[in-house]
Design an enzyme around this catalytic site. Structure first.
Site, PDB file in Angstrom:
ATOM      1  N   ARG A  47       0.778  -1.235   0.015  1.00  0.00           N
ATOM      2  CA  ARG A  47       0.091  -0.065   0.082  1.00  0.00           C
ATOM      3  C   ARG A  47       0.946   1.476   0.005  1.00  0.00           C
ATOM      4  O   ARG A  47       0.431   2.345  -0.530  1.00  0.00           O
ATOM      5  CB  ARG A  47      -1.029  -0.095   1.326  1.00  0.00           C
ATOM      6  CG  ARG A  47      -1.722   1.226   1.287  1.00  0.00           C
ATOM      7  CD  ARG A  47      -3.116   0.862   1.875  1.00  0.00           C
ATOM      8  NE  ARG A  47      -2.908   0.362   3.148  1.00  0.00           N
ATOM      9  CZ  ARG A  47      -2.691   0.470   4.443  1.00  0.00           C
ATOM     10  NH1 ARG A  47      -2.277   1.846   4.578  1.00  0.00           N
ATOM     11  NH2 ARG A  47      -2.712  -0.391   5.375  1.00  0.00           N
ATOM     12  N   TYR A  99     -14.868  18.003 -16.691  1.00  0.00           N
ATOM     13  CA  TYR A  99     -15.298  16.611 -16.718  1.00  0.00           C
ATOM     14  C   TYR A  99     -16.563  16.491 -15.703  1.00  0.00           C
ATOM     15  O   TYR A  99     -16.358  16.956 -14.600  1.00  0.00           O
ATOM     16  CB  TYR A  99     -14.219  15.885 -16.335  1.00  0.00           C
ATOM     17  CG  TYR A  99     -14.693  14.142 -16.031  1.00  0.00           C
ATOM     18  CD1 TYR A  99     -15.581  13.536 -16.902  1.00  0.00           C
ATOM     19  CD2 TYR A  99     -14.352  13.618 -14.875  1.00  0.00           C
ATOM     20  CE1 TYR A  99     -16.076  12.373 -16.630  1.00  0.00           C
ATOM     21  CE2 TYR A  99     -14.615  12.426 -14.394  1.00  0.00           C
ATOM     22  CZ  TYR A  99     -15.675  11.813 -15.249  1.00  0.00           C
ATOM     23  OH  TYR A  99     -15.949  10.415 -15.093  1.00  0.00           O
ATOM     24  N   ASP A 171      -6.260  19.332 -15.120  1.00  0.00           N
ATOM     25  CA  ASP A 171      -6.521  17.835 -15.524  1.00  0.00           C
ATOM     26  C   ASP A 171      -5.926  17.795 -17.061  1.00  0.00           C
ATOM     27  O   ASP A 171      -6.767  18.487 -17.981  1.00  0.00           O
ATOM     28  CB  ASP A 171      -8.093  17.680 -15.499  1.00  0.00           C
ATOM     29  CG  ASP A 171      -8.443  16.105 -16.140  1.00  0.00           C
ATOM     30  OD1 ASP A 171      -7.802  15.518 -16.842  1.00  0.00           O
ATOM     31  OD2 ASP A 171      -9.585  15.774 -15.526  1.00  0.00           O
ATOM     32  N   LYS A 196      -7.225   6.506 -19.742  1.00  0.00           N
ATOM     33  CA  LYS A 196      -7.372   6.918 -21.308  1.00  0.00           C
ATOM     34  C   LYS A 196      -6.198   6.775 -22.224  1.00  0.00           C
ATOM     35  O   LYS A 196      -5.675   5.678 -22.342  1.00  0.00           O
ATOM     36  CB  LYS A 196      -7.710   8.450 -21.186  1.00  0.00           C
ATOM     37  CG  LYS A 196      -9.084   9.015 -20.204  1.00  0.00           C
ATOM     38  CD  LYS A 196     -10.314   8.097 -20.493  1.00  0.00           C
ATOM     39  CE  LYS A 196     -11.261   8.689 -19.071  1.00  0.00           C
ATOM     40  NZ  LYS A 196     -12.530   7.702 -19.094  1.00  0.00           N
TER      41      LYS A 196
HETATM   42  C1  LIG Z   1     -10.897  14.764 -18.551  1.00  0.00           C
HETATM   43  C2  LIG Z   1     -11.115  13.501 -17.432  1.00  0.00           C
HETATM   44  N1  LIG Z   1     -10.889  13.690 -16.192  1.00  0.00           N
HETATM   45  C3  LIG Z   1     -11.106  12.614 -15.138  1.00  0.00           C
HETATM   46  C4  LIG Z   1     -11.692  11.584 -15.690  1.00  0.00           C
HETATM   47  C5  LIG Z   1     -12.096  10.520 -14.670  1.00  0.00           C
HETATM   48  O1  LIG Z   1     -11.073   9.444 -14.850  1.00  0.00           O
HETATM   49  P1  LIG Z   1     -11.157   7.893 -14.473  1.00  0.00           P
HETATM   50  O2  LIG Z   1     -12.647   7.410 -15.060  1.00  0.00           O
HETATM   51  O3  LIG Z   1     -10.218   6.983 -14.624  1.00  0.00           O
HETATM   52  O4  LIG Z   1     -11.787   7.941 -12.943  1.00  0.00           O
HETATM   53  C6  LIG Z   1     -12.076  11.487 -17.099  1.00  0.00           C
HETATM   54  C7  LIG Z   1     -12.875  10.194 -17.530  1.00  0.00           C
HETATM   55  O5  LIG Z   1     -13.467  10.008 -18.454  1.00  0.00           O
HETATM   56  C8  LIG Z   1     -11.726  12.406 -17.970  1.00  0.00           C
HETATM   57  O6  LIG Z   1     -12.336  12.419 -19.173  1.00  0.00           O
END
Ligand SMILES: Cc1ncc(COP(=O)(O)O)c(C=O)c1O
Length: 372
Positions: A47, A99, A171, A196
């Site tokens: 962990r 998001y 992000d 992604k």
């Molecule tokens: C821009 C963006 N940030 C964060 C996330 C969240 O990521 P996760 O699905 O890996 O938790 C996504 C998911 O689609 C995203 O498109």
């Protein structure tokens, strides 16, 4: 070194025990102490740290030009650790176009935790100045944004945040570290959903934070992660490390395909609007061209005729798969408003396209027949 070289060599060399060129997966949850009680290899318990996670964090930090990185179980777990590092009463500035899950996390979890937020349209950086308060501790940026591909000026917003005594987190999931480096533009924290483009094959969930400095904030984030356990598993880290090896080449191909598809859509009579920062017609193109080296693989498109017409296009595609998520080899289409809550602000006629690695002519032919 250049990103292509970092991507291949930045995580690990040949295994020192066996010479294996591809790295082993270390599933062990615990590590042997020496007779004197010390930890000769620096690992104690999985962990806290694991060799596969350390390798992933190493390459992520270098690719994002940061001092350190932490790999999480999902993008949301990474975002959550940033919000958890704040204290009740702190104020956060969020982008109006963000998001959906980030906003949901803030509203459904962190409002109860005592964080307050202001959402502003970051396409004009000066709107951030108007939202800053003496309790503001964080300005969260997402550029290009999901799903509207709104572009925000990272350098300007980071300066505004710092002048107000706040940190700036970006992000960078859609741009990827080979398309944009927020830390080089002044940001303090970069967040990724490694689910992604970094994983790149639609078969692993993960998240990451990369920081400008290994400072008190990062130590707090690390403590939140290791005390709470939102860690990426060894095999998941191994898959993301493998994905990263081809990241620069994949993002280049995704970007070229996306530009070809966006240019086609822009000229089609059944299209109301195309959102892609690589198009000269995109309102954020100049800022995007300054801060991005590639415009990425995501395109959003508004179909003439409203919700029903856009659902019809999604129903008729053959090569695109109707599915959420992005960043893999297969092109995906999603009627975005259907997966967000009512009032999210996403137009009802918007389809979000994750442009994959197929030949662009085939993708265009598929969209052409679906658009009718
Ligand atoms: C821009 C963006 N940030 C964060 C996330 C969240 O990521 P996760 O699905 O890996 O938790 C996504 C998911 O689609 C995203 O498109």
């Amino acid at each position: 070194m250049n990103p292509e070289t970092i991507a291949v060599h930045g995580a690990h060399g040949p295994d020192t025990a066996t010479g294996a060129v591809a790295p082993p997966i270390y599933l062990s949850t615990t590590f042997e102490r020496a007779a004197d009680g010390s930890l000769p290899h620096g690992f104690l318990y999985a962990r806290d740290a694991n060799p596969n996670r350390v390798a992933l964090e190493r390459v992520l930090a270098v690719l994002e030009k940061g001092a350190a990185a932490a790999a999480f179980a999902s993008g949301q777990a990474a975002t959550m650790a940033v919000f958890q590092s704040l204290a009740p009463g702190d104020h956060v500035v969020l982008p109006a176009s963000v998001y959906y899950g980030t906003k949901k996390l803030m509203d459904s979890v962190f409002a109860r935790w005592g964080l307050t937020t202001t959402s502003v349209d970051m396409r004009d950086a000066e709107n951030v100045a108007g939202a800053l308060r003496k309790e503001t501790r964080l300005v969260w940026v997402e550029t290009p944004s999901n799903p509207l591909l709104a572009v925000a000026d990272i350098a300007r917003i980071a300066t505004l945040a710092h002048d107000a005594g706040a940190k700036c987190a970006v992000d960078n999931t859609w741009a990827t570290p080979v398309g944009q480096n927020p830390i080089a533009l002044g940001a303090d924290v970069v967040m990724h959903s490694t689910t992604k483009y970094l994983g790149g094959h639609g078969d692993v969930m993960g998240g990451a934070l990369v920081v400008r400095e290994d400072d008190e904030l990062f130590q707090r984030i690390r403590t939140i992660q290791t005390a709470g356990g939102a860690i990426a598993a060894p095999f998941d880290c191994w898959l993301v490390v493998r994905g990263i090896k081809t990241l620069p080449h994949r993002v280049r191909a995704h970007s070229a395909n996306a530009l070809a598809v966006a240019s086609f859509l822009e000229s089609h009579a059944n299209i109301e609007a195309v959102h892609y920062p690589g198009l000269a017609s995109h309102p954020g193109h100049a800022v995007a061209a300054r801060q991005m080296s590639m415009f990425g693989g995501m395109v959003s498109v508004q179909i003439r005729g409203g919700r029903e017409a856009s659902l019809g296009v999604a129903a008729r595609v053959k090569l695109f798969t109707r599915a959420t998520s992005l960043g893999g080899p297969e092109s995906l289409v999603e009627h975005r408003a259907s997966v967000e809550a009512p009032g999210s602000g996403t137009p009802d006629n918007l389809l979000r396209l994750s442009i994959g690695l197929e030949h662009p002519d085939d993708l265009i032919a598929d969209l052409e027949q679906a658009l009718g």
